[in-house]
Design an enzyme around this catalytic site. Structure first.
Site, PDB file in Angstrom:
ATOM      1  N   GLU A  96      19.451 -15.223 -10.015  1.00  0.00           N
ATOM      2  CA  GLU A  96      18.888 -13.901 -10.322  1.00  0.00           C
ATOM      3  C   GLU A  96      18.249 -13.896 -11.720  1.00  0.00           C
ATOM      4  O   GLU A  96      17.157 -13.346 -11.916  1.00  0.00           O
ATOM      5  CB  GLU A  96      19.996 -12.837 -10.199  1.00  0.00           C
ATOM      6  CG  GLU A  96      19.702 -11.458 -10.775  1.00  0.00           C
ATOM      7  CD  GLU A  96      18.648 -10.672 -10.007  1.00  0.00           C
ATOM      8  OE1 GLU A  96      18.057 -11.201  -9.053  1.00  0.00           O
ATOM      9  OE2 GLU A  96      18.396  -9.517 -10.408  1.00  0.00           O
ATOM     10  N   ARG A 150       4.933   0.675  -5.830  1.00  0.00           N
ATOM     11  CA  ARG A 150       4.902  -0.225  -4.681  1.00  0.00           C
ATOM     12  C   ARG A 150       3.994  -1.425  -4.934  1.00  0.00           C
ATOM     13  O   ARG A 150       4.100  -2.436  -4.246  1.00  0.00           O
ATOM     14  CB  ARG A 150       4.415   0.536  -3.443  1.00  0.00           C
ATOM     15  CG  ARG A 150       5.340   1.654  -3.041  1.00  0.00           C
ATOM     16  CD  ARG A 150       4.729   2.492  -1.954  1.00  0.00           C
ATOM     17  NE  ARG A 150       4.653   1.800  -0.683  1.00  0.00           N
ATOM     18  CZ  ARG A 150       5.616   1.761   0.227  1.00  0.00           C
ATOM     19  NH1 ARG A 150       6.746   2.393   0.005  1.00  0.00           N
ATOM     20  NH2 ARG A 150       5.456   1.116   1.347  1.00  0.00           N
ATOM     21  N   CYS A 173       0.826  -1.213   0.000  1.00  0.00           N
ATOM     22  CA  CYS A 173       0.000   0.000   0.000  1.00  0.00           C
ATOM     23  C   CYS A 173       0.863   1.267   0.000  1.00  0.00           C
ATOM     24  O   CYS A 173       1.917   1.309   0.632  1.00  0.00           O
ATOM     25  CB  CYS A 173      -0.892   0.034   1.224  1.00  0.00           C
ATOM     26  SG  CYS A 173      -1.931  -1.416   1.381  1.00  0.00           S
ATOM     27  N   TRP A 198      -3.029  -2.655  -1.717  1.00  0.00           N
ATOM     28  CA  TRP A 198      -2.636  -3.991  -2.181  1.00  0.00           C
ATOM     29  C   TRP A 198      -3.415  -4.955  -1.300  1.00  0.00           C
ATOM     30  O   TRP A 198      -3.181  -5.054  -0.094  1.00  0.00           O
ATOM     31  CB  TRP A 198      -1.138  -4.169  -2.004  1.00  0.00           C
ATOM     32  CG  TRP A 198      -0.568  -5.397  -2.642  1.00  0.00           C
ATOM     33  CD1 TRP A 198      -0.177  -5.537  -3.950  1.00  0.00           C
ATOM     34  CD2 TRP A 198      -0.304  -6.651  -2.015  1.00  0.00           C
ATOM     35  NE1 TRP A 198       0.298  -6.804  -4.169  1.00  0.00           N
ATOM     36  CE2 TRP A 198       0.239  -7.514  -2.995  1.00  0.00           C
ATOM     37  CE3 TRP A 198      -0.477  -7.146  -0.719  1.00  0.00           C
ATOM     38  CZ2 TRP A 198       0.611  -8.827  -2.738  1.00  0.00           C
ATOM     39  CZ3 TRP A 198      -0.108  -8.460  -0.460  1.00  0.00           C
ATOM     40  CH2 TRP A 198       0.430  -9.278  -1.460  1.00  0.00           C
ATOM     41  N   GLU A 250       9.284 -13.548 -12.479  1.00  0.00           N
ATOM     42  CA  GLU A 250       8.440 -12.427 -12.052  1.00  0.00           C
ATOM     43  C   GLU A 250       8.006 -11.544 -13.216  1.00  0.00           C
ATOM     44  O   GLU A 250       6.931 -10.943 -13.157  1.00  0.00           O
ATOM     45  CB  GLU A 250       9.111 -11.602 -10.947  1.00  0.00           C
ATOM     46  CG  GLU A 250      10.350 -10.838 -11.334  1.00  0.00           C
ATOM     47  CD  GLU A 250      10.918 -10.028 -10.163  1.00  0.00           C
ATOM     48  OE1 GLU A 250      10.171  -9.645  -9.258  1.00  0.00           O
ATOM     49  OE2 GLU A 250      12.134  -9.777 -10.181  1.00  0.00           O
ATOM     50  N   LYS A 293      14.181 -13.176 -12.395  1.00  0.00           N
ATOM     51  CA  LYS A 293      13.701 -12.107 -13.273  1.00  0.00           C
ATOM     52  C   LYS A 293      12.691 -12.666 -14.280  1.00  0.00           C
ATOM     53  O   LYS A 293      11.680 -12.034 -14.586  1.00  0.00           O
ATOM     54  CB  LYS A 293      14.866 -11.449 -14.026  1.00  0.00           C
ATOM     55  CG  LYS A 293      15.711 -10.545 -13.164  1.00  0.00           C
ATOM     56  CD  LYS A 293      14.933  -9.333 -12.709  1.00  0.00           C
ATOM     57  CE  LYS A 293      15.550  -8.606 -11.530  1.00  0.00           C
ATOM     58  NZ  LYS A 293      15.463  -9.232 -10.226  1.00  0.00           N
ATOM     59  N   ASN A 347      -1.799   1.007   5.931  1.00  0.00           N
ATOM     60  CA  ASN A 347      -0.876   0.064   5.292  1.00  0.00           C
ATOM     61  C   ASN A 347      -0.483  -0.930   6.371  1.00  0.00           C
ATOM     62  O   ASN A 347      -0.140  -0.531   7.475  1.00  0.00           O
ATOM     63  CB  ASN A 347       0.364   0.800   4.776  1.00  0.00           C
ATOM     64  CG  ASN A 347       1.409  -0.149   4.221  1.00  0.00           C
ATOM     65  OD1 ASN A 347       1.102  -1.274   3.844  1.00  0.00           O
ATOM     66  ND2 ASN A 347       2.652   0.297   4.185  1.00  0.00           N
ATOM     67  N   GLY A 348      -0.555  -2.223   6.073  1.00  0.00           N
ATOM     68  CA  GLY A 348      -0.171  -3.239   7.051  1.00  0.00           C
ATOM     69  C   GLY A 348      -1.312  -4.198   7.316  1.00  0.00           C
ATOM     70  O   GLY A 348      -2.267  -4.276   6.543  1.00  0.00           O
ATOM     71  N   LYS A 389       6.402  -3.778  -4.962  1.00  0.00           N
ATOM     72  CA  LYS A 389       7.818  -3.380  -4.888  1.00  0.00           C
ATOM     73  C   LYS A 389       8.360  -3.571  -3.471  1.00  0.00           C
ATOM     74  O   LYS A 389       9.447  -4.079  -3.287  1.00  0.00           O
ATOM     75  CB  LYS A 389       7.960  -1.922  -5.329  1.00  0.00           C
ATOM     76  CG  LYS A 389       9.396  -1.406  -5.312  1.00  0.00           C
ATOM     77  CD  LYS A 389      10.247  -2.081  -6.347  1.00  0.00           C
ATOM     78  CE  LYS A 389      11.661  -1.555  -6.385  1.00  0.00           C
ATOM     79  NZ  LYS A 389      12.559  -2.467  -7.118  1.00  0.00           N
ATOM     80  N   HIS A 412      23.368 -34.237 -10.515  1.00  0.00           N
ATOM     81  CA  HIS A 412      22.710 -34.752  -9.309  1.00  0.00           C
ATOM     82  C   HIS A 412      21.193 -34.635  -9.419  1.00  0.00           C
ATOM     83  O   HIS A 412      20.493 -34.754  -8.416  1.00  0.00           O
ATOM     84  CB  HIS A 412      23.230 -34.015  -8.075  1.00  0.00           C
ATOM     85  CG  HIS A 412      24.704 -34.179  -7.878  1.00  0.00           C
ATOM     86  ND1 HIS A 412      25.265 -35.320  -7.343  1.00  0.00           N
ATOM     87  CD2 HIS A 412      25.744 -33.365  -8.220  1.00  0.00           C
ATOM     88  CE1 HIS A 412      26.585 -35.194  -7.318  1.00  0.00           C
ATOM     89  NE2 HIS A 412      26.904 -34.018  -7.859  1.00  0.00           N
TER      90      HIS A 412
HETATM   91  O1  M6R Z   1      13.330  -3.887  -0.943  1.00  0.00           O
HETATM   92  P1  M6R Z   1      14.079  -5.182  -0.807  1.00  0.00           P
HETATM   93  O2  M6R Z   1      15.423  -5.149  -1.424  1.00  0.00           O
HETATM   94  O3  M6R Z   1      14.137  -5.645   0.624  1.00  0.00           O
HETATM   95  O4  M6R Z   1      13.226  -6.257  -1.603  1.00  0.00           O
HETATM   96  C1  M6R Z   1      13.579  -7.609  -1.565  1.00  0.00           C
HETATM   97  C2  M6R Z   1      12.789  -8.402  -2.580  1.00  0.00           C
HETATM   98  O5  M6R Z   1      11.422  -8.303  -2.319  1.00  0.00           O
HETATM   99  C3  M6R Z   1      13.067  -7.933  -4.016  1.00  0.00           C
HETATM  100  O6  M6R Z   1      14.423  -8.010  -4.329  1.00  0.00           O
HETATM  101  C4  M6R Z   1      12.269  -8.801  -5.023  1.00  0.00           C
HETATM  102  O7  M6R Z   1      12.744 -10.113  -5.000  1.00  0.00           O
HETATM  103  C5  M6R Z   1      12.329  -8.193  -6.416  1.00  0.00           C
HETATM  104  N1  M6R Z   1      11.016  -8.197  -6.990  1.00  0.00           N
HETATM  105  C6  M6R Z   1      13.219  -8.962  -7.336  1.00  0.00           C
HETATM  106  O8  M6R Z   1      13.297  -8.380  -8.594  1.00  0.00           O
END
Ligand code: M6R
Length: 617
Positions: A486, A27, A2, A76, A493, A490, A102-103, A612, A509
């Site tokens: 990584e 966010r 949020c 959210w 997501e 990517k 928010n929360g 985010k 393995h």
């Molecule tokens: O704000 P943060 O770096 O703590 O966020 C951590 C993860 O939520 C963030 O890196 C997430 O995995 C991204 N969407 C990856 O691209």
């Protein structure tokens, strides 16, 4: 998650709220709403499910009045689906008080039952409405908005930022926070509240971060912060380092495209001012002190998602240079497995946002257990740095796209600097060795720029022929392994396809069973120049999967002739020492995730279901 904006000032609340919500869109959210006091002095709200533009269009068609007091929210969904009714603000029983949140209010069921027993009527399925009705009830009893909110937060469990305003109190917005972000923006005859500084950076560069369990009341000419017990609190002002334009898309097709283009700067700016005559000097570590740093016997890195992969790379560098054992743990796993921590343990938390709830809880846990906590963070005024003994800020600038890119490179940079600083204070590297590694790090931005220039078009083409691919695997060894993870994250997501990263040594393995004709595999190939290089082993791995029909895309050092016969495509990267290769090999993978999502017609900046900042556990 949020996003929250609050405003008191002159008659431009709608403009400020919608502008702030626009900047907080990154966010992640699924509905949006505002409340203002209109020209007739009445509280007016509008809230709509869907993108912010739905609300903007609605307000254009049926204006609310651009009053001097307002609150705005992007939601959210947690409790109750993303509908108009569940969107915030929520109102008190008499409709005069509006509240945004928010929360998660964990004890909302008991409180709701209490209100139902007292005859309250609920119009939404949210936990938030409980807070709105309770604050409304306390306001009737006290006629004091701050006191009413104080009484209610004392009864809430969980994590929350709450903002309230009341029709009878124009020029006043009151906020409270526990384990959820809230920052103050200081204007001239106007003041702001926001989930982060992006909410108001276009209006002011002056900000203050509110601490845990504190309440703030903003009026056009005053800001008053107290704790939950009512005692006044001194809050330090800071200047926002980000430019308003830095969180604009400019001419780019997406924020992600812009942020990938900023990867060289993210590294360069994070180094800036921290190297003098080839020596790393991190004065930010002073609160911990060189003596304590020399005495630590173990480092535990905690983070989530991409930040955790940066942490894995930090482990390679810190162990190599400072000869301290380093563990890397996902924050949510660390927190709930009773880890062993002592006063000689240094916990390093990594978070772009500084608000990730899992990481925040792990930081608090580590502090309570007596460990020293150093945070690596990209966002001034965020909660995690405030809860840490020391902070090394990354200077990547605002990262708006949900997928983390430039922040990853800045986090690696910060960790490498920390590794070199530790090597200095612990005497594990000679000055000349430190200087040599610093030189390598300083050369990285130009090399990333080279990767961007060379690989962008080629990867765009690759992505176009891969739009129907159902699964992509990523293989890497040593520092190539976190890069493989990584790359896979990517793709999951952004392009919503099955993707997995493996340590190449693990192939036989199990994962090799996944290889069938046509399976796309990205392989991160180490440099052949290093005498200890794992290059021959990775080339063998490529041959093994190629023999089983895999389509191999190798990311390899330019001029690496050994790879050419076995790869369908080779993406060349400039020469770098082993520990520095990930700064370069990861860049094509960032581009690939973005290009494949774009080629599939997906929202590159705001992938489905994701936020985010993950501010709930
Ligand atoms: O704000 P943060 O770096 O703590 O966020 C951590 C993860 O939520 C963030 O890196 C997430 O995995 C991204 N969407 C990856 O691209």
């Amino acid at each position: 998650m949020c996003g929250i904006v609050g405003y008191v000032g002159d008659n431009k609340s709608i403009e400020v709220l919608l502008g702030g919500l626009k900047r907080l869109e990154y966010r992640g959210y699924d509905s949006a709403g505002v409340a203002v006091i209109d020209a007739d002095g009445h509280l007016a709200t509008r809230k709509r499910a869907g993108k912010l533009q739905v609300l903007v269009d609605d307000l254009a068609a049926h204006p609310l009045g651009n009053g001097a007091t307002g609150i705005g929210h992007t939601r959210w969904a947690t409790h109750g689906g993303p509908t108009d009714v569940n969107a915030h603000p929520h109102l008190s029983a008499d409709g005069k008080l509006a509240l945004i949140h928010n929360g998660i209010i964990e004890n909302f069921s008991e409180l709701k039952q209490e209100l139902l027993d007292a005859g309250a009527v609920f119009s939404s399925e949210t936990d938030t409405e409980v807070a709105a009705l309770l604050v409304g009830r306390e306001y009737e009893a006290t006629n004091d908005l701050t006191e009413a909110l104080r009484r209610v937060v004392a009864r809430l469990d969980g994590a929350f930022t709450l903002l309230v305003m009341h029709e009878d109190q124009p020029g006043l917005v009151v906020g409270a926070r526990r384990n959820s972000p809230l920052v103050i923006g200081l204007g001239d005859g106007e003041n702001f509240l926001g989930s982060d500084v992006a909410a108001f950076v276009q209006f002011t560069k002056r900000a203050m971060a509110i601490g845990q369990d504190q309440i703030v009341a903003i009026r056009p000419d005053s800001v008053e912060v107290t704790d939950f017990a009512g005692a006044p609190v001194e809050v330090e002002e800071f200047e926002i380092a980000w430019d308003a334009s830095a969180s604009e898309k400019g001419g780019w097709s997406s924020f992600m495209a812009k942020e990938i283009s900023e990867e060289p700067d993210a590294v360069a700016n994070t180094i800036l001012g921290r190297v003098h005559d080839g020596v790393v000097t991190l004065s930010e570590l002073d609160p911990i002190g060189d003596e304590a740093l020399a005495d630590i016997d173990r480092i535990v890195i905690i983070a989530c998602g991409t930040a955790a992969y940066a942490g894995m790379l930090g482990k390679y560098a810190i162990e190599q240079w400072a000869r301290i054992p380093v563990e890397v743990d996902l924050a949510h796993e660390f927190r709930y497995r009773n880890p062993i921590l002592t006063s000689r343990t240094l916990v390093i938390s990594i978070s772009q946002s500084g608000e990730t709830m899992d990481t925040l809880m792990a930081v608090k846990f580590a502090t309570a257990a007596g460990a020293r906590v150093l945070s690596v963070c990209n966002t001034q005024g965020a909660t995690i740095p405030r809860e840490s003994d020391a902070v090394v800020y990354t200077h990547a600038g605002p990262e708006v796209a949900v997928a983390s890119t430039k922040a990853f490179l800045a986090q690696m940079t910060a960790l490498y600097l920390i590794g070199l600083h530790l090597a200095k204070v612990r005497g594990t590297l000679a000055a000349a060795e430190i200087r040599e590694n610093v030189g390598e790090l300083q050369a990285i931005p130009a090399k990333i720029a080279e990767v961007l220039a060379v690989s962008q078009a080629e990867i765009g083409q690759l992505a176009h022929w891969m739009t129907d691919v159902q699964s992509v695997l990523f293989l890497g060894r040593n520092v190539g392994f976190p890069v493989a993870l990584e790359g896979a994250l990517k793709l999951k997501e952004l392009a919503y396809i099955h993707a997995e990263g493996f340590a190449a040594g693990e192939l036989k393995h199990g994962p090799i069973a996944l290889i069938e004709p046509g399976q796309v595999v990205f392989v991160i190939v180490p440099s052949p120049r290093d005498p200890d290089s794992l290059h021959p082993k990775v080339v063998s791995n490529i041959q093994e999967i190629r023999a089983r029909g895999a389509r191999v895309i190798a990311i390899a050092e330019k001029g690496d002739a050994a790879v050419l016969p076995f790869a369908d495509e080779v993406i060349p990267i400039p020469l770098a020492g082993t520990l520095f290769e990930p700064f370069l090999t990861v860049v094509p993978l960032h581009i690939f995730g973005m290009e494949l999502a774009a080629a599939k017609g997906l929202d590159v900046d705001q992938p489905r279901n994701l936020a985010k900042s993950v501010t709930v556990e």
